[in-house]
Design a protein around this motif. Structure first.
Motif, mmCIF file in Angstrom:
data_model
loop_
_atom_site.group_PDB
_atom_site.id
_atom_site.type_symbol
_atom_site.label_atom_id
_atom_site.label_comp_id
_atom_site.label_asym_id
_atom_site.label_seq_id
_atom_site.Cartn_x
_atom_site.Cartn_y
_atom_site.Cartn_z
ATOM 1 N N PRO A 174 0.805 -1.233 0.000
ATOM 2 C CA PRO A 174 0.000 0.000 0.000
ATOM 3 C C PRO A 174 0.834 1.277 0.000
ATOM 4 N N TYR A 175 2.066 1.200 0.513
ATOM 5 C CA TYR A 175 2.895 2.408 0.590
ATOM 6 C C TYR A 175 3.528 2.765 -0.761
ATOM 7 N N LEU A 176 3.478 1.850 -1.722
ATOM 8 C CA LEU A 176 4.141 2.119 -3.018
ATOM 9 C C LEU A 176 3.435 3.232 -3.769
ATOM 10 N N LYS A 177 4.190 4.278 -4.093
ATOM 11 C CA LYS A 177 3.621 5.389 -4.876
ATOM 12 C C LYS A 177 4.010 5.185 -6.334
ATOM 13 N N GLN A 190 -11.223 -6.234 -14.228
ATOM 14 C CA GLN A 190 -12.202 -6.203 -13.130
ATOM 15 C C GLN A 190 -11.756 -7.097 -11.974
ATOM 16 N N LYS A 191 -11.282 -8.283 -12.301
ATOM 17 C CA LYS A 191 -10.846 -9.253 -11.283
ATOM 18 C C LYS A 191 -9.623 -8.716 -10.515
ATOM 19 N N LEU A 197 -6.468 -3.952 -6.304
ATOM 20 C CA LEU A 197 -6.388 -2.496 -6.491
ATOM 21 C C LEU A 197 -7.539 -1.752 -5.811
ATOM 22 N N GLN A 198 -8.059 -2.363 -4.755
ATOM 23 C CA GLN A 198 -9.261 -1.812 -4.099
ATOM 24 C C GLN A 198 -9.149 -0.330 -3.757
ATOM 25 N N ALA A 266 -14.374 5.592 -12.311
ATOM 26 C CA ALA A 266 -14.348 4.372 -13.094
ATOM 27 C C ALA A 266 -15.566 3.536 -12.701
ATOM 28 N N PRO A 267 -16.023 2.644 -13.591
ATOM 29 C CA PRO A 267 -17.277 1.934 -13.380
ATOM 30 C C PRO A 267 -17.345 1.101 -12.086
ATOM 31 N N TRP A 268 -16.194 0.642 -11.587
ATOM 32 C CA TRP A 268 -16.229 -0.212 -10.384
ATOM 33 C C TRP A 268 -16.224 0.577 -9.089
ATOM 34 N N GLU A 269 -16.132 1.905 -9.182
ATOM 35 C CA GLU A 269 -16.055 2.705 -7.946
ATOM 36 C C GLU A 269 -17.452 3.027 -7.440
#
Ligand SMILES: [Zn+2]
Ligand SMILES: [Zn+2]
Length: 269
Positions: A174-177, A190-191, A197-198, A266-269
């Motif tokens: 998670p810390y990776l920018k 999507q998967k 990538l939540q 984006a559509p999944w948000e």
């Protein structure tokens, strides 16, 4: 003025990559890209940028926008794409952050393939003798920091294939920018988004990863820019104003862009 779409392929290997075809020369690649209506491209050779200058000059003469790039293989065997604001910055990055970390030894063309450095006209100038096919002795987070510190964009490559951050680490720290993520097969997005990538908001890019001229395909990706210049590419990664990156499931003629970044959700948000 509103942003206009331009087709882009930001992950192509030239004859310098040991696994790249010897016919991956400026004239062959640019000819094919023009047939496919590509406006923007990058050469992302493995752990080297020896052909970038020749490609950039050739591209400019042919009216295509060239994005200076490289594909790095980190100690963890993760493939990482780097894009830079100009050739000079890419070459400086290579001198300071790639060359000193190459696995020592000489390439064996019989085992790994030839690593051909070409002139702008496509003539063989030299062979890169370094061991480009093996991992760099530098870790992923350090390389990402070095790319971004010099003004470049860091993009973990092909999340849905081997030698990706997911195949090697099984998660995305998670810390990776980073500045974007690359996906190879758009129908896997999507998967991957759901599993890995939540909480990430970075744009997604998708290119051919072509190693031979017949791998070059109708672009899956469009950059929406106000002008066809390199600075606009960086603005599209940031999603400033209405600049953005869209990727589509199939070819442009058959499909509408499936996902849009940089403005709206984006559509999944
Ligand atoms: Zn790769
Ligand atoms: Zn590649």
């Amino acid at each position: 003025m509103s942003a206009q779409p331009y087709f882009a392929d930001l992950h192509i290997h030239s004859c310098l990559s040991p696994c790249g075809g010897e016919d991956m020369t400026p004239s062959n690649i640019v000819k094919k890209l023009k047939m496919l209506d590509v406006n923007i491209f990058s050469i992302a050779d493995h752990n080297s940028c020896g052909n970038s200058k020749a490609f950039s000059i050739y591209a400019e003469n042919e009216g295509l926008l060239f994005v200076p790039g490289i594909e790095l293989q980190t100690t963890e065997e993760v493939h990482l794409l780097g894009y830079f604001p100009n050739i000079h910055t890419l070459e400086e990055f290579y001198e300071n952050s790639v060359l000193p970390f190459l696995t020592p030894g000489k390439n064996d063309p019989e085992t790994f393939g030839k690593q051909i450095i070409i002139s702008q006209s496509g003539k063989v100038k030299d062979e890169d003798e370094n061991l480009l096919s093996l991992s760099l002795m530098i870790e992923l987070d350090e390389l990402i920091e070095r790319i971004r510190a010099i003004g470049g964009l860091a993009v973990p490559a092909h999340l849905d294939k081997n030698f990706s951050i997911i195949s090697q680490l099984a998660f995305i720290p998670p810390y990776l920018k980073v500045d974007a993520f690359e996906i190879y097969m758009i129908d896997k997005l999507q998967k991957i988004k759901k599993e890995y990538l939540q909480n990430r908001k970075e744009p997604i890019i998708s290119s051919s990863d072509a190693h031979h001229p017949h791998h070059l395909i109708k672009p899956k990706m469009r950059f929406w820019l106000k002008r066809l210049v390199l600075g606009e590419i960086f603005e599209a990664f940031k999603g400033s104003e209405d600049r953005r990156i869209t990727i589509s499931q199939t070819t442009y003629s058959k499909a509408k862009p499936s996902f849009s970044y940089g403005q709206g959700k984006a559509p999944w948000e």
